[in-house]
Design an enzyme around this catalytic site. Structure first.
Site, PDB file in Angstrom:
ATOM      1  CB  SER A 249       8.813 -14.516  -4.259  1.00 45.97           C
ATOM      2  OG  SER A 249       7.872 -15.326  -4.894  1.00 45.97           O
ATOM      3  CG  ASP A 321      -4.477  -1.470  -6.729  1.00 49.59           C
ATOM      4  OD1 ASP A 321      -5.082  -2.129  -7.600  1.00 49.59           O
ATOM      5  OD2 ASP A 321      -5.059  -0.870  -5.805  1.00 49.59           O
ATOM      6  CG  ASP A 324      -8.280   0.952 -10.265  1.00 47.61           C
ATOM      7  OD1 ASP A 324      -7.655   0.526  -9.280  1.00 47.61           O
ATOM      8  OD2 ASP A 324      -7.845   1.854 -10.997  1.00 47.61           O
TER       9      ASP A 324
END
Length: 798
Positions: A249, A321, A324
């Site tokens: 976006s 992030d 994991d």
């Protein structure tokens, strides 16, 4: 013969009349009176020229009940698809082809998490957001019980079950998963690290590079928020999803110091996979003390994007992030345990049952460690990489979502502080919350719960699950999150790129884009101080990519032009290309074909065909290309299948030779005929459109658009060897609002506001969108009531 012709003519007439009757039966009405039990007072709903409902109610409960009814009327089948994705029940509705995707979602834990989140939502008690959500659910179910169901149900031989709050949380889960880039990327990066080594990774942008563009932070002292401590196989699987994925976006908010009006100018365009209907449903809701124009997900009562008369909120993907993968070490003395350090932890399991249309139910086992679900059985890339269990540690499923509370608070906020407090409730997925208001404030918050990882942990390579130092430590407080409040620059912007270091100096890892869009936005905004609603449109519609220009010039510098004298014209065109994607240009046609073959010749021998195709689907391809081409120590150039050492120049020259030959066969010998528009297609697919001839009925096609890799007006496609680029995602809306005239804001959707194929609003915005035009977001009551041709009155009933 005459008698036979007469009979055939009569049969044809009956068929035509039957078809016309069916269409009239399915065509939705936007006027008249309806009785809805539970309403306290009469609700008026005015539909404007583009089918946007303007709801006028006397109470919050009546407003949200009416919204639920209207939303279901226009988007029920879309709601059906989204709740079934999030609840892992697609196979029950669409058949055994969707069994694998259901198993994947159950293993990942989204249906289980929806139940847990719903229980936590109910445990909060009688909150305003629960009352509003309950009223909305009531409205949806009243349409399911009494309304004209969409034709898709008839074609599938199905009927919708009642809508629930748990379904609503399933839809939030679907939305959250679409941001989980780790599943596409981390197995591939781990494979590269293990099989090729650090020298190969050095030529890629696995982490953000110094030359990429960073979003600047500006931490205020005035706002305080609570510290919250505490590959290709997969791509093919996800392509079965009957709903689009959220992909990226742009958003920027300009302060009054840089606008003609002296008021804040707000802009947002969320990038989402193209679909029919498109993702956002626009609705304007008014009741005493509340006025909000929002963009809604099907099944969710609160706008994810929208504005009141005093504030506006938009979003982009943070791209942090938050997932994991831990490769576990089994306990040699007990295969149902893993070891972390010297301590053993059990592997637990649960049984999941998936109902399959036309088949017996399928029962399967989901196994979990303390890190999360074991993904090997449902992600073939992981299974091919290791025989050890690999667990997914994903922030989203670690605690119940408070997204509904946060969205309600954002929609109803009266101050910037209230929006900041609501943003702090969002733990995952990571969102950039963009803000502007009538008082002149502008702000950006990266909303997410950010884990503290040990320095040794590489967030995109599988961690050693038995290593004590690799375990997640704790959480950063929300006040540490990247943010910018009323910065001296006079604007805030986000384009899925890396935020600068946090207050404590941390570069938080993520799947960020290189910042080319952000850089164009920032350079353009700071070039003048008289922006208005009309002038800013040129930026939102821009299809220039400056880095592609630099790449093209570099690639040309690597070839011997004498070897390509017959193609001097197209190479000259590419040499002077300014990076725009106008449909009559030939330079983009050559550039993308040449880039594909350059990367293919360099990487396919190391990754294999499937691995290379998987690489093209990750954020790394866009983020790495410039570095990959120019890195002097790049070992990818050598073809490992030959005895000689290939050079960069040889690979790039060979790629050009192949590209020119293919383009000549594809578009003709003269490069004057290689217009970009001939290489671009655009279609908005419907879930049933994969079945011919239903694609002719449900899918929406438009004229070619200026498809591009990473311009501000990002109309994205998959790089491929065919040289035909199907635009698969782009702005799911384009919003511009000047706070000097809130009622004069504009927007556009890719198709239309209705999901009913027989509605005149199913695709009535497609040409506006393709041609870069806008239409108003009406909020003025007098104008709405005066110009509206359709009025529906919802009355209290038994």
């Amino acid at each position: 013969m005459k008698k036979l012709a007469s009979i055939l003519g009569a049969l044809l007439l009956i068929l035509v009349l039957g078809v016309l009757g069916f269409i009239l039966w399915q065509t939705p009405s936007y006027k008249g009176e309806l009785q809805l039990s539970g309403l306290g007072n009469e609700v008026e709903v005015y539909f404007d020229k583009f089918g946007v409902p303007h709801i006028y109610a006397q109470s919050e409960a009546d407003a949200y009940q009416a919204l639920g009814y209207i939303h279901a009327k226009e988007r029920l089948f879309q709601l059906e698809m989204m709740r079934r994705v999030g609840s892992g029940t697609l196979a029950e509705f669409l058949g055994p082809d969707l069994l694998e995707i259901d198993q994947f979602f159950h293993t990942l834990g989204i249906p289980k998490h929806a139940k847990e989140s719903n229980a936590a939502f109910l445990a909060q008690g009688d909150t305003p957001w629960k009352r509003a959500a309950d009223a909305y659910v009531t409205g949806v179910n009243q349409f399911i019980e009494n309304g004209q169901l969409p034709v898709e149900y008839l074609l599938l031989g199905e009927k919708p079950r009642p809508y629930t709050l748990e379904d609503m949380h399933s839809i939030i889960g679907y939305m959250s998963f679409t941001f989980a880039m780790g599943l596409k990327t981390d197995p591939l990066v781990t494979k590269m690290a293990r099989e090729l080594g650090p020298d190969y990774l050095a030529s890629l942008s696995v982490q953000t590079l110094p030359e990429h563009h960073f979003i600047p932070n500006h931490y205020p002292d005035s706002l305080k928020t609570e510290n919250l401590l505490v590959t290709s196989e997969l791509t093919a699987l996800l392509e079965k999803l009957p709903v689009p994925l959220l992909e990226g976006s742009n958003a920027w908010v300009i302060s009054g110091s840089r606008t003609k009006s002296g008021q804040v100018l707000f802009n947002n365009d969320t990038h989402i996979g193209f679909a029919s209907p498109s993702v956002w449903f626009e609705a304007h809701v008014e009741y005493p003390g509340f006025s909000f124009y929002g963009n809604h997900l099907a099944g969710v009562p609160f706008g994810l994007v929208g504005h009141s008369r005093h504030h506006s909120v938009g979003l982009t993907m943070f791209e942090n992030d938050d997932q994991d993968f831990f490769e576990e070490k089994l306990n040699p003395s007990n295969p149902n345990e893993i070891l972390i350090g010297e301590q053993a932890f059990p592997i637990t399991s649960r049984k999941e049952t998936i109902h399959v249309k036309g088949k017996d139910p399928v029962e399967f086992e989901v196994r979990e460690t303390v890190h999360g679900p074991i993904m090997n059985p449902v992600v073939k890339e992981i299974a091919a990489l290791t025989q050890n269990p690999v667990s997914s540690w994903w922030v989203y499923i670690l605690e119940p979502t408070k997204a509904l509370e946060a969205l309600y608070q954002i929609n109803h906020a009266e101050t910037m502080q209230q929006v900041a407090d609501a943003a702090a409730l969002i733990h995952a997925p990571g969102l950039n919350i963009m803000y502007g208001d009538k008082a002149g404030n502008i702000a950006w918050w990266a909303a997410a719960k950010l884990p503290i990882r040990a320095e040794k942990v590489h967030s995109k390579i599988f961690a050693d699950g038995s290593d004590l130092e690799s375990q997640p430590k704790s959480w950063y407080p929300f006040t540490e999150n990247p943010q910018s409040i009323n910065p001296p620059s006079g604007f805030v912007a986000s384009a899925n790129n890396q935020p600068d270091t946090t207050r404590s100096g941390i570069f938080f890892p993520g799947y960020y884009y290189p910042g080319e869009r952000w850089n164009r936005i920032a350079k353009t905004i700071t070039s003048r101080e008289d922006w208005d609603l009309e002038s800013i449109q040129s930026l939102q519609l821009e299809t220039i990519n400056e880095v592609s220009v630099a790449n093209a010039k570099f690639m040309i510098s690597q070839i011997d032009r004498r070897q390509f004298e017959d193609n001097a014209q197209i190479l000259d065109d590419l040499a002077i290309w300014e990076g725009n994607h106008a449909l009559k240009l030939s330079a983009p046609t050559l550039y993308y074909k040449w880039l594909y073959h350059t990367l293919r010749l360099a990487m396919e021998d190391e990754l294999g065909k499937e691995g290379f195709e998987a690489y093209l689907q990750t954020f790394m391809m866009i983020r790495s290309t410039r570095h990959f081409l120019t890195h002097e120590e790049n070992r990818w150039w050598d073809n490992r299948a030959t005895d000689v050492l290939e050079s960069r120049a040889e690979i790039i020259s060979e790629a050009l030779k192949i590209s020119l030959e293919e383009l000549s066969k594809q578009f003709g010998d003269s490069s004057r005929d290689w217009d970009w528009e001939k290489a671009v297609t655009i279609e908005h697919p419907h879930p049933l459109g994969a079945q011919k001839p239903l694609d002719k009925i449900f899918n929406v096609k438009t004229d070619a658009v200026e498809a591009n890799e990473e311009a501000v007006n990002k109309l994205a496609f998959k790089l491929n060897g065919e040289g035909i680029y199907k635009v698969i995602s782009g702005p799911a809306m384009r919003i511009i609002m000047d706070f000097a005239d809130v009622e004069g804001s504009v927007s556009v959707l890719p198709t239309g506001n209705s999901g009913n194929r027989f509605s005149k609003h199913y695709a009535d915005q497609k040409e506006l969108y393709a041609k870069g035009k806008y239409r108003p977001q009406l909020m003025n009551e007098e104008t709405i009531k005066e110009k509206s041709e359709n009025k529906m009155v919802l009355k209290p009933g038994n």
